[in-house]
Enzyme design. Structure first.
Site, PDB file in Angstrom:
ATOM      1  N   SER A   1     -10.235  30.169   4.137  1.00 26.39           N
ATOM      2  CA  SER A   1      -9.304  31.229   3.778  1.00 26.39           C
ATOM      3  C   SER A   1      -9.775  32.540   4.413  1.00 26.39           C
ATOM      4  O   SER A   1      -9.976  32.597   5.629  1.00 26.39           O
ATOM      5  CB  SER A   1      -9.202  31.305   2.264  1.00 26.39           C
ATOM      6  OG  SER A   1      -7.997  31.870   1.847  1.00 26.39           O
TER       7      SER A   1
ATOM      8  N   ASP B   1       0.385  24.321   2.776  1.00 27.69           N
ATOM      9  CA  ASP B   1      -0.191  25.614   2.449  1.00 27.69           C
ATOM     10  C   ASP B   1       0.658  26.712   3.080  1.00 27.69           C
ATOM     11  O   ASP B   1       0.814  26.751   4.305  1.00 27.69           O
ATOM     12  CB  ASP B   1      -1.618  25.674   3.004  1.00 27.69           C
ATOM     13  CG  ASP B   1      -2.235  27.064   2.918  1.00 27.69           C
ATOM     14  OD1 ASP B   1      -1.743  27.884   2.116  1.00 27.69           O
ATOM     15  OD2 ASP B   1      -3.209  27.309   3.656  1.00 27.69           O
TER      16      ASP B   1
ATOM     17  N   HIS C   1      -4.180  24.270   0.960  1.00 27.54           N
ATOM     18  CA  HIS C   1      -5.142  25.311   1.290  1.00 27.54           C
ATOM     19  C   HIS C   1      -6.584  24.847   1.088  1.00 27.54           C
ATOM     20  O   HIS C   1      -6.993  24.529  -0.030  1.00 27.54           O
ATOM     21  CB  HIS C   1      -4.858  26.530   0.415  1.00 27.54           C
ATOM     22  CG  HIS C   1      -5.420  27.810   0.922  1.00 27.54           C
ATOM     23  ND1 HIS C   1      -4.995  28.413   2.093  1.00 27.54           N
ATOM     24  CD2 HIS C   1      -6.370  28.648   0.420  1.00 27.54           C
ATOM     25  CE1 HIS C   1      -5.651  29.540   2.280  1.00 27.54           C
ATOM     26  NE2 HIS C   1      -6.502  29.703   1.281  1.00 27.54           N
TER      27      HIS C   1
END
Length: 510
Positions: free
Chosen positions: A202, A443, A468
């Site tokens: 991320s 995601d 994700h």
């Protein structure tokens, strides 16, 4: 700079509220803009959906992880007296699987994201699994201003309120911290020949990518999971994130999608009644009386968005929510069906529901500053583009909030100026190497990620079914779907190829 050993890790507790999503609503200067955080582990306070194992892997125990602190300068890039003020950055090391400096065994360095390091160690199972596989040292470094890595003499809250100290809270300063730790650690271990792969998920995946580009002499390669490095300026459409959320719900159940889309106007209609807020509070069994209809809509935005972002097996939160919405009793009105989705999401009908369930103070306060300074991610959508009510990204409103809150204007073009982004394929093909981008197309942030190979060594691996950071979080299991197993095998093959080339060059030119 001195490295000082400290007590061994006292545990890596699961933080259920970690990293929430706050999306797509119009805001004023008096209320915070709803900007999604980039959490690795999942932004929902729902044990039913937290399918990753909160404990350390079977072959690694708490005692294997040792905690250290490194004296970092508050400012790496200036030479004013205040720049030399130091604070203690926390990092954690597991030597168990490392084959040692004489073998030039590798180092996997996990770059901490917008949370405490406690939420990473023992939960990012990519790390111990691949350290065992490659005989590597396992290193985790905490991002400044999170966890225990707070400027000396301040609490986290005090540091964020101090305009001078807060100014040292940036991605560039954090990466310089990581560089200092890696260099010092390798020197102390006489491991100058050990190759380093920086790993992140991320926002941490963004950092890993940028670190490889900024510090190629320190990191041999970078592994970036679910890193939306293109979600800046107008590199991708502003509505890319909510469009993918909508698609996820449409694929799960068209009737569920239609109910959600129709619910916003119904919430407004009821909320505008003389006793509307009280009626909504009772309808949704809220723990505290609703003060504004937008609070309920924000909560639902967060629930739907996090369900999509972390739509991982075996439970698949989007399916869970839609099962509740579609399964409402005959004659149940729209808001009753929406409430059934909430109950399904949590796995039980709670005594009451707290709209603050999604909020993690440490992450939100830090992320608020980061997105008000440099990480301006322009997410928004117009009318009838998605299942959400219209909420376009309006920079003036964004800027006004940040000026009111922090007294500074955001720098929306600084990320692409400092790290690049425009014409990225051509630019990276000319000078970059050894970066692996992984994504799952369910995601919403994959819409801002790298989804195709750029060169022979800047590679993209993705799965249509993935979500994700799914490839780095849960421990490998015999019950994993084949597509996830295949994705991880591809990633291992790529890293093995990098190591083989590195050791070939080391023997040849060493």
């Amino acid at each position: 700079m001195a490295i000082r050993a400290h007590k061994s890790l006292q545990g890596a507790p699961w933080l259920p509220c970690l990293l929430i999503l706050l999306l797509f609503i119009t805001f004023t200067c008096a209320s915070p803009p709803r900007r999604p955080t980039l959490g690795v582990l999942g932004g929902y306070n729902n044990p039913k959906n937290n399918v990753h194992n909160p404990s350390l892997t079977a072959s690694d125990s708490k005692k294997d992880y040792q905690t250290f602190y490194f004296d970092q300068p508050i400012d790496h890039f200036n030479y004013q007296p205040v720049s030399y003020t130091t604070f203690r950055e926390r990092y954690i090391v597991n030597f168990k699987h490392w084959r040692g400096a004489k073998a030039a065994a590798p180092i996997f360095a996990y770059l901490g994201e917008e949370s405490s390091l406690d939420s990473d160690v023992g939960l990012i199972n990519f790390m111990p699994e691949n350290c065992r596989r490659f005989g590597a040292l396992e290193l985790y470094m905490e991002h400044r201003f999170y966890g225990e890595s707070i400027p000396t003499g301040f609490t986290r809250e005090e540091a964020l309120k101090n305009a001078t100290i807060r100014g040292y809270f940036s991605s560039a300063q954090a990466m310089a911290d990581y560089a200092e730790v890696i260099i010092s650690l390798k020197k102390n271990l006489s491991a100058e020949s050990s190759p380093v792969i920086v790993v992140g998920g991320s926002y941490g995946g963004m950092l890993a990518t940028w670190f490889r580009l900024k510090y190629p002499h320190i990191a041999m390669a970078a592994f970036a999971s679910s890193a939306p490095i293109l979600y800046f300026e107008d590199l991708v459409p502003h509505n890319s994130y909510p469009v993918v959320v909508t698609k996820d719900f449409q694929e799960a159940s068209w009737s569920c999608y239609e109910t959600i889309k129709q619910s916003w106007s119904e919430i407004d209609r009821v909320g505008n009644k003389s006793n509307g807020l009280s009626e909504l509070s009772k309808k949704f069994k809220l723990c505290k009386p609703l003060k504004d209809v937008s609070d309920l809509k924000n909560y639902l935005n967060s629930l739907y968005s996090s369900s999509a972002q972390y739509d991982r097996p075996p439970n698949y939160p989007v399916t869970v929510v839609c099962r509740g919405i579609d399964g409402g009793a005959n004659g149940t009105d729209i808001l009753g069906r929406i409430f059934s989705g909430i109950v399904s999401y949590y796995g039980k009908n709670k005594e009451c529901y707290d709209l603050g369930d999604f909020f993690s103070t440490e992450t939100l306060s830090g992320w608020d500053w980061q997105t008000c300074s440099e990480l301006v991610i322009p997410i928004g959508n117009g009318p009838n583009e998605t299942m959400f009510p219209a909420s376009p990204f309006v920079y003036k409103e964004y800027r006004d909030y940040c000026v009111n809150k922090f007294g500074v204007e955001p720098r929306p073009t600084w990320i692409t100026t400092n790290y690049g982004g425009h014409h990225i394929k051509m630019v990276l093909k000319r000078f970059g190497s050894n970066i692996l981008f992984s994504n799952g197309l369910r995601d919403p942030y994959s819409s801002g990620g790298i989804l195709e190979n750029i060169s022979d060594s800047i590679l993209a691996v993705y799965t249509k079914e993935g979500s994700h950071c799914l490839d780095i979080v849960p421990a490998a299991s015999a019950n994993d779907p084949k597509w996830l197993i295949t994705q991880r095998k591809k990633e291992v093959r790529i890293m093995r190829r990098w190591f083989n080339k590195y050791y070939h060059d080391l023997r040849k030119f060493g």
